[in-house]
Design a protein around this motif. Structure first.
Motif, PDB file in Angstrom:
ATOM      1  N   MET A 210      -5.233   7.906  41.597  1.00  0.00           N
ATOM      2  CA  MET A 210      -4.808   8.756  40.504  1.00  0.00           C
ATOM      3  C   MET A 210      -3.287   8.904  40.538  1.00  0.00           C
ATOM      4  SD  MET A 210      -5.580  12.806  39.818  1.00  0.00           S
ATOM      5  CE  MET A 210      -7.110  12.648  38.956  1.00  0.00           C
ATOM      6  N   LYS A 211      -2.687   8.843  39.393  1.00  0.00           N
ATOM      7  CA  LYS A 211      -1.247   9.041  39.265  1.00  0.00           C
ATOM      8  C   LYS A 211      -0.924  10.515  39.505  1.00  0.00           C
ATOM      9  CE  LYS A 211      -0.593   4.824  37.994  1.00  0.00           C
ATOM     10  NZ  LYS A 211      -0.032   3.871  38.915  1.00  0.00           N
ATOM     11  N   ILE A 212       0.166  10.783  40.202  1.00  0.00           N
ATOM     12  CA  ILE A 212       0.487  12.182  40.517  1.00  0.00           C
ATOM     13  C   ILE A 212       0.803  12.998  39.269  1.00  0.00           C
ATOM     14  CG2 ILE A 212       1.210  11.750  42.875  1.00  0.00           C
ATOM     15  CD1 ILE A 212       4.114  12.017  41.951  1.00  0.00           C
ATOM     16  N   SER A 213       1.257  12.349  38.206  1.00  0.00           N
ATOM     17  CA  SER A 213       1.586  13.083  36.980  1.00  0.00           C
ATOM     18  C   SER A 213       0.366  13.754  36.363  1.00  0.00           C
ATOM     19  CB  SER A 213       2.229  12.150  35.958  1.00  0.00           C
ATOM     20  OG  SER A 213       1.310  11.145  35.560  1.00  0.00           O
ATOM     21  N   LYS A 214      -0.812  13.345  36.757  1.00  0.00           N
ATOM     22  CA  LYS A 214      -2.050  13.897  36.218  1.00  0.00           C
ATOM     23  C   LYS A 214      -2.609  15.041  37.070  1.00  0.00           C
ATOM     24  CE  LYS A 214      -2.766  10.389  33.214  1.00  0.00           C
ATOM     25  NZ  LYS A 214      -1.941  10.493  32.070  1.00  0.00           N
ATOM     26  N   THR A 215      -2.005  15.304  38.225  1.00  0.00           N
ATOM     27  CA  THR A 215      -2.546  16.333  39.114  1.00  0.00           C
ATOM     28  C   THR A 215      -1.960  17.702  38.805  1.00  0.00           C
ATOM     29  OG1 THR A 215      -0.890  16.040  40.842  1.00  0.00           O
ATOM     30  CG2 THR A 215      -2.850  14.634  40.971  1.00  0.00           C
ATOM     31  N   GLU A 216      -2.803  18.695  38.862  1.00  0.00           N
ATOM     32  CA  GLU A 216      -2.373  20.071  38.589  1.00  0.00           C
ATOM     33  C   GLU A 216      -1.332  20.540  39.611  1.00  0.00           C
ATOM     34  OE1 GLU A 216      -4.523  24.375  38.404  1.00  0.00           O
ATOM     35  OE2 GLU A 216      -5.618  22.674  37.552  1.00  0.00           O
ATOM     36  N   TYR A 217      -1.484  20.133  40.858  1.00  0.00           N
ATOM     37  CA  TYR A 217      -0.556  20.527  41.918  1.00  0.00           C
ATOM     38  C   TYR A 217       0.868  20.040  41.600  1.00  0.00           C
ATOM     39  CZ  TYR A 217       1.209  21.220  46.679  1.00  0.00           C
ATOM     40  OH  TYR A 217       1.924  21.621  47.776  1.00  0.00           O
ATOM     41  N   TYR A 218       1.012  18.778  41.246  1.00  0.00           N
ATOM     42  CA  TYR A 218       2.308  18.201  40.905  1.00  0.00           C
ATOM     43  C   TYR A 218       2.910  18.894  39.674  1.00  0.00           C
ATOM     44  CZ  TYR A 218       5.659  14.727  39.162  1.00  0.00           C
ATOM     45  OH  TYR A 218       6.784  14.092  38.683  1.00  0.00           O
ATOM     46  N   ILE A 219       2.084  19.142  38.684  1.00  0.00           N
ATOM     47  CA  ILE A 219       2.555  19.805  37.467  1.00  0.00           C
ATOM     48  C   ILE A 219       3.092  21.196  37.804  1.00  0.00           C
ATOM     49  CG2 ILE A 219       1.815  20.773  35.249  1.00  0.00           C
ATOM     50  CD1 ILE A 219      -0.133  18.306  35.100  1.00  0.00           C
ATOM     51  N   ARG A 220       2.389  21.899  38.667  1.00  0.00           N
ATOM     52  CA  ARG A 220       2.842  23.237  39.082  1.00  0.00           C
ATOM     53  C   ARG A 220       4.154  23.159  39.866  1.00  0.00           C
ATOM     54  NH1 ARG A 220      -1.009  25.444  42.789  1.00  0.00           N
ATOM     55  NH2 ARG A 220      -2.339  23.951  41.794  1.00  0.00           N
ATOM     56  N   LEU A 221       4.252  22.204  40.790  1.00  0.00           N
ATOM     57  CA  LEU A 221       5.466  22.062  41.606  1.00  0.00           C
ATOM     58  C   LEU A 221       6.693  21.710  40.772  1.00  0.00           C
ATOM     59  CD1 LEU A 221       4.185  20.061  44.725  1.00  0.00           C
ATOM     60  CD2 LEU A 221       4.962  22.435  44.687  1.00  0.00           C
ATOM     61  N   THR A 222       6.491  20.960  39.703  1.00  0.00           N
ATOM     62  CA  THR A 222       7.617  20.490  38.898  1.00  0.00           C
ATOM     63  C   THR A 222       7.839  21.334  37.641  1.00  0.00           C
ATOM     64  OG1 THR A 222       6.185  18.873  37.785  1.00  0.00           O
ATOM     65  CG2 THR A 222       7.429  18.112  39.724  1.00  0.00           C
ATOM     66  N   GLU A 223       7.217  22.475  37.553  1.00  0.00           N
ATOM     67  CA  GLU A 223       7.348  23.343  36.375  1.00  0.00           C
ATOM     68  C   GLU A 223       8.811  23.696  36.082  1.00  0.00           C
ATOM     69  OE1 GLU A 223       6.123  25.037  33.028  1.00  0.00           O
ATOM     70  OE2 GLU A 223       4.764  24.036  34.428  1.00  0.00           O
ATOM     71  N   PHE A 224       9.617  23.888  37.099  1.00  0.00           N
ATOM     72  CA  PHE A 224      11.027  24.247  36.902  1.00  0.00           C
ATOM     73  C   PHE A 224      11.784  23.172  36.123  1.00  0.00           C
ATOM     74  CE2 PHE A 224      11.074  21.662  40.666  1.00  0.00           C
ATOM     75  CZ  PHE A 224      12.300  21.010  40.661  1.00  0.00           C
ATOM     76  N   LEU A 225      11.320  21.931  36.171  1.00  0.00           N
ATOM     77  CA  LEU A 225      11.979  20.846  35.448  1.00  0.00           C
ATOM     78  C   LEU A 225      11.687  20.872  33.949  1.00  0.00           C
ATOM     79  CD1 LEU A 225      11.293  17.951  37.977  1.00  0.00           C
ATOM     80  CD2 LEU A 225      13.472  19.109  37.560  1.00  0.00           C
ATOM     81  N   ARG A 226      10.748  21.698  33.540  1.00  0.00           N
ATOM     82  CA  ARG A 226      10.390  21.813  32.128  1.00  0.00           C
ATOM     83  C   ARG A 226      11.076  23.004  31.445  1.00  0.00           C
ATOM     84  NH1 ARG A 226       6.416  19.986  35.169  1.00  0.00           N
ATOM     85  NH2 ARG A 226       5.370  18.080  34.590  1.00  0.00           N
ATOM     86  N   ALA A 227      11.930  23.695  32.175  1.00  0.00           N
ATOM     87  CA  ALA A 227      12.648  24.857  31.632  1.00  0.00           C
ATOM     88  C   ALA A 227      13.700  24.407  30.621  1.00  0.00           C
ATOM     89  CB  ALA A 227      13.316  25.636  32.767  1.00  0.00           C
ATOM     90  N   ASP A 228      13.967  25.271  29.649  1.00  0.00           N
ATOM     91  CA  ASP A 228      15.030  25.003  28.682  1.00  0.00           C
ATOM     92  C   ASP A 228      16.334  24.755  29.424  1.00  0.00           C
ATOM     93  OD1 ASP A 228      13.263  25.387  26.616  1.00  0.00           O
ATOM     94  OD2 ASP A 228      13.896  27.433  26.199  1.00  0.00           O
TER      95      ASP A 228
ATOM     96  N   ARG B 138      14.341  20.813  43.873  1.00  0.00           N
ATOM     97  CA  ARG B 138      14.467  22.074  43.128  1.00  0.00           C
ATOM     98  C   ARG B 138      15.750  22.813  43.525  1.00  0.00           C
ATOM     99  NH1 ARG B 138      13.422  27.512  42.785  1.00  0.00           N
ATOM    100  NH2 ARG B 138      12.243  28.161  40.960  1.00  0.00           N
ATOM    101  N   GLU B 139      16.040  22.836  44.807  1.00  0.00           N
ATOM    102  CA  GLU B 139      17.243  23.522  45.295  1.00  0.00           C
ATOM    103  C   GLU B 139      18.503  22.947  44.641  1.00  0.00           C
ATOM    104  OE1 GLU B 139      19.270  24.022  49.609  1.00  0.00           O
ATOM    105  OE2 GLU B 139      17.100  24.346  49.511  1.00  0.00           O
TER     106      GLU B 139
END
Length: 90
Positions: A1-19, A77-78
């Motif tokens: 499975m591609k990591i882009s499809k996992t809920e864990y990855y989506i949660r970890l990278t949420e900060f990258l979706r900020a305005d 993220r840092e």
């Protein structure tokens, strides 16, 4: 499975979706790139449990392989939050 499809990855990278940050990010199946005028970051899944982060600044470049996705994303993220403090506070 591609990591882009996992809920864990989506949660970890949420900060990258900020305005203010999202327009600097390109997501793909097994990672993403972040590019601004002063910083470029590549995050890529190398194998089932290895993640490579490449960081390029005007004066230097660094590459590191992580065996923990959370640790790799935390380091990314840092840097992104340091460069975008106003967007991180929102």
């Amino acid at each position: 499975m591609k990591i882009s499809k996992t809920e864990y990855y989506i949660r970890l990278t949420e900060f990258l979706r900020a305005d203010g940050i999202r327009d600097k990010v390109t997501f793909f199946d097994d990672g993403f790139t972040y590019m601004s005028r002063t910083l470029a970051i590549s995050f890529e899944r190398e194998s089932k449990s290895n993640y490579r982060v490449v960081i390029i600044c005007p004066e230097s470049a660094m590459q590191q392989t992580y065996s923990n996705i959370a640790g790799a994303i935390a380091d990314v993220r840092e840097l992104v939050i340091f460069e975008n403090p106003d967007e991180a506070a929102a």
